[in-house]
Design a protein around this motif. Structure first.
Motif, PDB file in Angstrom:
ATOM      1  N   ARG A  36       0.968  -1.376   0.298  1.00 39.56           N
ATOM      2  CA  ARG A  36      -0.144   0.558   0.421  1.00 39.56           C
ATOM      3  C   ARG A  36       1.124   1.003   0.396  1.00 39.56           C
ATOM      4  NH1 ARG A  36      -5.475  -0.868   2.040  1.00 39.56           N
ATOM      5  NH2 ARG A  36      -5.687  -3.122   2.151  1.00 39.56           N
ATOM      6  N   ILE A  37       0.831   2.133  -0.983  1.00 37.28           N
ATOM      7  CA  ILE A  37       1.185   3.488  -0.601  1.00 37.28           C
ATOM      8  C   ILE A  37       0.146   4.479  -1.250  1.00 37.28           C
ATOM      9  CG2 ILE A  37       2.903   4.504  -2.092  1.00 37.28           C
ATOM     10  CD1 ILE A  37       3.156   2.258  -4.030  1.00 37.28           C
ATOM     11  N   HIS A  38       0.506   5.941  -0.055  1.00 33.59           N
ATOM     12  CA  HIS A  38      -0.607   6.659   0.320  1.00 33.59           C
ATOM     13  C   HIS A  38      -0.118   7.034  -0.913  1.00 33.59           C
ATOM     14  CE1 HIS A  38      -3.082   9.090   2.559  1.00 33.59           C
ATOM     15  NE2 HIS A  38      -2.107  10.272   1.988  1.00 33.59           N
ATOM     16  N   THR A  39      -0.884   8.155  -1.046  1.00 38.82           N
ATOM     17  CA  THR A  39      -0.034   9.452  -2.571  1.00 38.82           C
ATOM     18  C   THR A  39      -1.111  10.997  -2.239  1.00 38.82           C
ATOM     19  OG1 THR A  39      -0.074  10.509  -4.172  1.00 38.82           O
ATOM     20  CG2 THR A  39      -2.320   8.538  -3.769  1.00 38.82           C
ATOM     21  N   GLU A  40      -0.972  11.730  -1.473  1.00 39.26           N
ATOM     22  CA  GLU A  40      -1.785  13.171  -1.431  1.00 39.26           C
ATOM     23  C   GLU A  40      -2.137  13.664  -3.332  1.00 39.26           C
ATOM     24  OE1 GLU A  40      -2.482  14.274   1.238  1.00 39.26           O
ATOM     25  OE2 GLU A  40      -0.990  13.261   2.301  1.00 39.26           O
ATOM     26  N   ASP A  41      -2.249  13.091  -4.240  1.00 42.60           N
ATOM     27  CA  ASP A  41      -2.369  13.394  -5.697  1.00 42.60           C
ATOM     28  C   ASP A  41      -3.316  12.700  -6.002  1.00 42.60           C
ATOM     29  OD1 ASP A  41      -2.431  14.698  -7.645  1.00 42.60           O
ATOM     30  OD2 ASP A  41      -0.556  13.694  -8.731  1.00 42.60           O
ATOM     31  N   SER A  42      -4.717  12.789  -5.488  1.00 44.06           N
ATOM     32  CA  SER A  42      -5.426  12.008  -6.171  1.00 44.06           C
ATOM     33  C   SER A  42      -5.887  11.957  -7.420  1.00 44.06           C
ATOM     34  CB  SER A  42      -7.261  11.897  -4.902  1.00 44.06           C
ATOM     35  OG  SER A  42      -7.566  13.237  -5.325  1.00 44.06           O
ATOM     36  N   GLU A  43      -5.645  13.473  -7.903  1.00 43.72           N
ATOM     37  CA  GLU A  43      -6.084  13.918  -9.621  1.00 43.72           C
ATOM     38  C   GLU A  43      -5.205  13.337  -9.934  1.00 43.72           C
ATOM     39  OE1 GLU A  43      -9.529  15.294 -10.313  1.00 43.72           O
ATOM     40  OE2 GLU A  43     -10.009  14.870  -8.315  1.00 43.72           O
ATOM     41  N   GLY A  44      -4.613  12.955 -10.204  1.00 45.22           N
ATOM     42  CA  GLY A  44      -3.187  12.378 -10.669  1.00 45.22           C
ATOM     43  C   GLY A  44      -3.166  10.881 -10.921  1.00 45.22           C
ATOM     44  N   GLU A  45      -3.964  10.470  -9.649  1.00 51.71           N
ATOM     45  CA  GLU A  45      -3.957   9.371  -9.779  1.00 51.71           C
ATOM     46  C   GLU A  45      -5.822   8.565 -10.409  1.00 51.71           C
ATOM     47  OE1 GLU A  45      -2.452   6.053  -7.668  1.00 51.71           O
ATOM     48  OE2 GLU A  45      -1.317   7.752  -8.401  1.00 51.71           O
ATOM     49  N   LYS A  46      -6.084   9.641 -10.308  1.00 49.66           N
ATOM     50  CA  LYS A  46      -7.362   9.631 -11.480  1.00 49.66           C
ATOM     51  C   LYS A  46      -7.196   9.277 -12.895  1.00 49.66           C
ATOM     52  CE  LYS A  46     -11.047  11.629  -7.792  1.00 49.66           C
ATOM     53  NZ  LYS A  46     -12.204  12.442  -7.812  1.00 49.66           N
ATOM     54  N   LYS A  47      -5.829  10.247 -13.086  1.00 49.87           N
ATOM     55  CA  LYS A  47      -5.390  10.272 -14.696  1.00 49.87           C
ATOM     56  C   LYS A  47      -4.967   8.990 -14.581  1.00 49.87           C
ATOM     57  CE  LYS A  47      -5.606  15.196 -14.922  1.00 49.87           C
ATOM     58  NZ  LYS A  47      -4.782  16.879 -15.064  1.00 49.87           N
ATOM     59  N   ARG A  48      -4.106   8.570 -14.174  1.00 53.10           N
ATOM     60  CA  ARG A  48      -3.471   7.302 -14.289  1.00 53.10           C
ATOM     61  C   ARG A  48      -4.190   6.310 -14.544  1.00 53.10           C
ATOM     62  NH1 ARG A  48      -0.956   3.454 -11.655  1.00 53.10           N
ATOM     63  NH2 ARG A  48      -2.096   3.872  -9.758  1.00 53.10           N
ATOM     64  N   VAL A  49      -5.344   6.488 -13.780  1.00 51.12           N
ATOM     65  CA  VAL A  49      -6.557   5.285 -14.035  1.00 51.12           C
ATOM     66  C   VAL A  49      -7.663   5.576 -15.332  1.00 51.12           C
ATOM     67  CG1 VAL A  49      -7.824   4.247 -13.532  1.00 51.12           C
ATOM     68  CG2 VAL A  49      -6.422   4.662 -11.753  1.00 51.12           C
ATOM     69  N   ALA A  50      -7.185   6.240 -15.312  1.00 55.29           N
ATOM     70  CA  ALA A  50      -7.896   6.897 -17.083  1.00 55.29           C
ATOM     71  C   ALA A  50      -7.304   6.543 -18.388  1.00 55.29           C
ATOM     72  CB  ALA A  50      -8.324   8.294 -16.747  1.00 55.29           C
ATOM     73  N   LYS A  51      -6.006   6.776 -17.575  1.00 50.13           N
ATOM     74  CA  LYS A  51      -5.117   6.114 -18.778  1.00 50.13           C
ATOM     75  C   LYS A  51      -4.832   5.020 -19.459  1.00 50.13           C
ATOM     76  CE  LYS A  51      -0.093   7.600 -20.701  1.00 50.13           C
ATOM     77  NZ  LYS A  51       0.800   8.187 -20.091  1.00 50.13           N
ATOM     78  N   ALA A  52      -4.683   4.135 -18.081  1.00 47.62           N
ATOM     79  CA  ALA A  52      -4.584   2.926 -18.574  1.00 47.62           C
ATOM     80  C   ALA A  52      -5.504   2.059 -18.679  1.00 47.62           C
ATOM     81  CB  ALA A  52      -4.556   2.327 -16.713  1.00 47.62           C
ATOM     82  N   LYS A  53      -7.295   2.416 -18.452  1.00 51.45           N
ATOM     83  CA  LYS A  53      -8.640   2.294 -19.492  1.00 51.45           C
ATOM     84  C   LYS A  53      -8.278   2.245 -20.677  1.00 51.45           C
ATOM     85  CE  LYS A  53     -13.871   2.829 -18.467  1.00 51.45           C
ATOM     86  NZ  LYS A  53     -14.472   3.220 -18.632  1.00 51.45           N
ATOM     87  N   GLN A  54      -7.536   3.361 -20.926  1.00 49.30           N
ATOM     88  CA  GLN A  54      -8.154   3.729 -22.458  1.00 49.30           C
ATOM     89  C   GLN A  54      -7.318   2.707 -23.078  1.00 49.30           C
ATOM     90  OE1 GLN A  54      -9.672   5.960 -23.713  1.00 49.30           O
ATOM     91  NE2 GLN A  54      -9.069   5.207 -26.097  1.00 49.30           N
ATOM     92  N   ALA A  55      -5.389   2.935 -22.443  1.00 45.47           N
ATOM     93  CA  ALA A  55      -4.402   2.131 -23.210  1.00 45.47           C
ATOM     94  C   ALA A  55      -5.597   0.574 -22.703  1.00 45.47           C
ATOM     95  CB  ALA A  55      -3.193   1.767 -22.354  1.00 45.47           C
ATOM     96  N   ALA A  56      -6.071  -0.559 -21.289  1.00 48.63           N
ATOM     97  CA  ALA A  56      -6.301  -1.449 -22.026  1.00 48.63           C
ATOM     98  C   ALA A  56      -7.534  -1.928 -23.423  1.00 48.63           C
ATOM     99  CB  ALA A  56      -7.365  -1.293 -20.830  1.00 48.63           C
TER     100      ALA A  56
END
Length: 76
Positions: A30-50
């Motif tokens: 588990r890794i805690h992040t303060e940048d929740s918007e960055g994580e949302k963008k990362r998930v959206a990018k991964a979804k698009q790639a898939a």
């Protein structure tokens, strides 16, 4: 010669190439992040790639095995 033992799935003698699958130990960290918007963008990018990868697989299957058999990838 390497000898493998395991559970038999065929009641006779067989010869040929084999594949050995080894269980990998995976650790979930588990890794805690303060940048929740960055994580949302990362998930959206991964979804698009898939989505693009599945479309590519569907297109290839469509050419090679026809529409009926390629529909499994369209469903995903």
């Amino acid at each position: 010669m390497t000898k493998f033992t395991g559970k038999g799935v065929y009641g006779a003698v067989a010869m040929g190439k084999i594949s050995v699958f080894k269980k990998q130990d995976t650790a979930i960290k588990r890794i805690h992040t303060e940048d929740s918007e960055g994580e949302k963008k990362r998930v959206a990018k991964a979804k698009q790639a898939a989505t693009e990868q599945l479309q590519s697989i569907y297109d290839k299957a469509l050419r090679e095995v026809g529409e009926t058999n390629a529909q499994i990838f369209e469903i995903h």
